[in-house]
Every structure is written in structure tokens, then in C-alpha cells.
Design a protein around this motif. Structure first.
Motif, PDB file in Angstrom:
ATOM      1  N   THR A   1      37.278  22.693  58.821  1.00  0.00           N
ATOM      2  CA  THR A   1      37.299  23.644  60.109  1.00  0.00           C
ATOM      3  C   THR A   1      39.414  23.015  59.812  1.00  0.00           C
ATOM      4  OG1 THR A   1      37.505  21.384  60.837  1.00  0.00           O
ATOM      5  CG2 THR A   1      35.448  23.115  61.059  1.00  0.00           C
ATOM      6  N   ASP A   2      39.363  21.916  58.670  1.00  0.00           N
ATOM      7  CA  ASP A   2      40.731  22.108  58.759  1.00  0.00           C
ATOM      8  C   ASP A   2      42.093  23.384  58.644  1.00  0.00           C
ATOM      9  OD1 ASP A   2      43.531  21.168  58.638  1.00  0.00           O
ATOM     10  OD2 ASP A   2      42.974  18.789  58.624  1.00  0.00           O
ATOM     11  N   PRO A   3      42.768  23.831  58.687  1.00  0.00           N
ATOM     12  CA  PRO A   3      43.740  25.118  58.325  1.00  0.00           C
ATOM     13  C   PRO A   3      44.094  24.534  56.954  1.00  0.00           C
ATOM     14  CG  PRO A   3      44.323  25.327  60.944  1.00  0.00           C
ATOM     15  CD  PRO A   3      43.062  23.913  59.970  1.00  0.00           C
ATOM     16  N   LYS A   4      44.429  23.422  56.969  1.00  0.00           N
ATOM     17  CA  LYS A   4      45.069  23.016  55.512  1.00  0.00           C
ATOM     18  C   LYS A   4      44.395  23.659  54.493  1.00  0.00           C
ATOM     19  CE  LYS A   4      44.520  18.131  55.880  1.00  0.00           C
ATOM     20  NZ  LYS A   4      45.293  17.035  55.823  1.00  0.00           N
ATOM     21  N   HIS A   5      43.015  22.958  54.719  1.00  0.00           N
ATOM     22  CA  HIS A   5      42.044  23.244  53.438  1.00  0.00           C
ATOM     23  C   HIS A   5      41.777  24.910  53.083  1.00  0.00           C
ATOM     24  CE1 HIS A   5      41.391  18.863  52.829  1.00  0.00           C
ATOM     25  NE2 HIS A   5      41.225  18.955  54.199  1.00  0.00           N
ATOM     26  N   LYS A   6      41.699  25.056  52.062  1.00  0.00           N
ATOM     27  CA  LYS A   6      41.376  26.921  51.724  1.00  0.00           C
ATOM     28  C   LYS A   6      39.932  27.488  52.352  1.00  0.00           C
ATOM     29  CE  LYS A   6      44.295  26.935  47.481  1.00  0.00           C
ATOM     30  NZ  LYS A   6      44.565  27.197  45.716  1.00  0.00           N
ATOM     31  N   SER A   7      39.027  26.193  52.443  1.00  0.00           N
ATOM     32  CA  SER A   7      37.872  26.967  52.707  1.00  0.00           C
ATOM     33  C   SER A   7      37.962  27.370  54.356  1.00  0.00           C
ATOM     34  CB  SER A   7      36.693  25.668  52.212  1.00  0.00           C
ATOM     35  OG  SER A   7      37.011  24.756  53.068  1.00  0.00           O
ATOM     36  N   SER A   8      38.818  26.843  54.672  1.00  0.00           N
ATOM     37  CA  SER A   8      38.380  27.502  55.952  1.00  0.00           C
ATOM     38  C   SER A   8      38.661  28.768  56.697  1.00  0.00           C
ATOM     39  CB  SER A   8      40.264  26.580  56.690  1.00  0.00           C
ATOM     40  OG  SER A   8      40.968  26.962  56.369  1.00  0.00           O
ATOM     41  N   ILE A   9      38.859  29.438  55.390  1.00  0.00           N
ATOM     42  CA  ILE A   9      38.983  30.872  55.398  1.00  0.00           C
ATOM     43  C   ILE A   9      38.007  31.601  55.572  1.00  0.00           C
ATOM     44  CG2 ILE A   9      40.977  31.364  54.317  1.00  0.00           C
ATOM     45  CD1 ILE A   9      39.179  32.417  51.966  1.00  0.00           C
ATOM     46  N   ALA A  10      36.566  30.950  55.863  1.00  0.00           N
ATOM     47  CA  ALA A  10      35.466  31.463  55.966  1.00  0.00           C
ATOM     48  C   ALA A  10      34.354  30.892  57.144  1.00  0.00           C
ATOM     49  CB  ALA A  10      34.502  30.844  54.391  1.00  0.00           C
ATOM     50  N   VAL A  11      35.492  29.485  57.566  1.00  0.00           N
ATOM     51  CA  VAL A  11      34.644  29.353  59.210  1.00  0.00           C
ATOM     52  C   VAL A  11      34.130  29.904  59.611  1.00  0.00           C
ATOM     53  CG1 VAL A  11      35.449  27.764  61.484  1.00  0.00           C
ATOM     54  CG2 VAL A  11      35.883  27.172  58.689  1.00  0.00           C
ATOM     55  N   LYS A  12      33.716  31.243  60.282  1.00  0.00           N
ATOM     56  CA  LYS A  12      33.762  32.281  61.502  1.00  0.00           C
ATOM     57  C   LYS A  12      32.714  32.549  60.871  1.00  0.00           C
ATOM     58  CE  LYS A  12      37.950  33.314  64.323  1.00  0.00           C
ATOM     59  NZ  LYS A  12      39.534  34.160  64.699  1.00  0.00           N
ATOM     60  N   GLU A  13      32.972  32.596  60.027  1.00  0.00           N
ATOM     61  CA  GLU A  13      31.741  34.109  58.933  1.00  0.00           C
ATOM     62  C   GLU A  13      30.285  32.981  59.018  1.00  0.00           C
ATOM     63  OE1 GLU A  13      34.674  33.775  57.870  1.00  0.00           O
ATOM     64  OE2 GLU A  13      35.023  36.148  57.960  1.00  0.00           O
ATOM     65  N   ALA A  14      30.839  31.474  58.621  1.00  0.00           N
ATOM     66  CA  ALA A  14      29.667  31.026  58.081  1.00  0.00           C
ATOM     67  C   ALA A  14      29.207  30.626  59.173  1.00  0.00           C
ATOM     68  CB  ALA A  14      30.406  29.684  57.292  1.00  0.00           C
ATOM     69  N   ILE A  15      29.861  30.597  60.716  1.00  0.00           N
ATOM     70  CA  ILE A  15      28.973  29.782  61.974  1.00  0.00           C
ATOM     71  C   ILE A  15      28.462  31.066  62.137  1.00  0.00           C
ATOM     72  CG2 ILE A  15      29.487  29.222  64.121  1.00  0.00           C
ATOM     73  CD1 ILE A  15      32.120  27.259  62.900  1.00  0.00           C
ATOM     74  N   GLY A  16      28.537  31.706  62.444  1.00  0.00           N
ATOM     75  CA  GLY A  16      28.181  33.562  62.718  1.00  0.00           C
ATOM     76  C   GLY A  16      26.574  33.389  62.080  1.00  0.00           C
ATOM     77  N   TYR A  17      26.524  33.644  60.777  1.00  0.00           N
ATOM     78  CA  TYR A  17      24.993  33.998  59.641  1.00  0.00           C
ATOM     79  C   TYR A  17      24.508  32.026  59.828  1.00  0.00           C
ATOM     80  CZ  TYR A  17      22.866  34.888  55.840  1.00  0.00           C
ATOM     81  OH  TYR A  17      21.651  34.965  54.397  1.00  0.00           O
ATOM     82  N   VAL A  18      25.007  31.492  60.044  1.00  0.00           N
ATOM     83  CA  VAL A  18      23.853  30.425  59.882  1.00  0.00           C
ATOM     84  C   VAL A  18      23.044  30.504  61.864  1.00  0.00           C
ATOM     85  CG1 VAL A  18      23.355  27.944  60.211  1.00  0.00           C
ATOM     86  CG2 VAL A  18      24.885  28.510  58.500  1.00  0.00           C
ATOM     87  N   ARG A  19      24.115  29.873  62.690  1.00  0.00           N
ATOM     88  CA  ARG A  19      23.706  30.224  63.579  1.00  0.00           C
ATOM     89  C   ARG A  19      23.123  31.966  63.711  1.00  0.00           C
ATOM     90  NH1 ARG A  19      27.940  28.343  67.262  1.00  0.00           N
ATOM     91  NH2 ARG A  19      28.506  26.013  67.279  1.00  0.00           N
TER      92      ARG A  19
END
Length: 84
Positions: free
Chosen positions: A36-54
């Protein structure tokens, strides 16, 4: 990167749905290798990942750094590659 991460999320959700019968009424969450920390590249997928899982089955997503399972697995893979 975003597509790769969301593909991994899809695999996690698919696996979770396959073991639901075994889990029963116990608390259940999906740990994702997304930070979730913006300094990590993977943070670009946070919103979509949470939405998909939920949205898929109402699963509870857990992301890094709170996700001990994702952190442990990622560390294990990196250490294995370094040792090879």
C-alpha cells in the motif's frame, strides 16, 4: 506490472473459492503481494486488487505490510533465487 499483479490476485481468488468448503464459517482472508506504500511499484494495483477481492466473493484482502503471509512468501522466493 499492474496486469501481472492483478493476474496473481485472480489466481488467489480462484484458489480461495476452491477451498471455501473446507474453510467453512471460519474467518478467511486473502493475503496479497501488493504494498500500500506509494514508494513501492506494486502500489499501482491497490484499488483494483481490493475491489476485485471484495467484489468477487466478499473476501477480506490483506495487503503488505500487514500481510505477513505475502511478505514471508516473497522473502522465501527471493532468498531461493539468490541462493541458486
Amino acid at each position: 506490472l499492474k496486469m501481472r499483479l492483478l493476474t496473481e490476485v485472480g489466481y488467489a481468488v480462484e484458489t480461495a473459492t476452491e477451498i471455501l468448503d473446507v474453510v467453512g464459517d471460519r474467518p478467511f482472508s486473502i493475503h496479497l503481494d501488493i504494498n500500500t506504500d506509494p514508494k513501492h511499484k506494486s502500489s499501482i494495483a491497490v484499488k483494483e486488487a481490493i475491489g476485485y477481492v471484495r467484489g468477487t466473493m466478499g473476501f477480506d484482502p490483506v495487503l503488505k505490510p500487514q500481510s505477513l503471509m505475502a511478505s514471508h512468501c516473497a522473502d522465501h522466493v527471493v532468498r531461493s533465487k539468490l541462493a541458486a
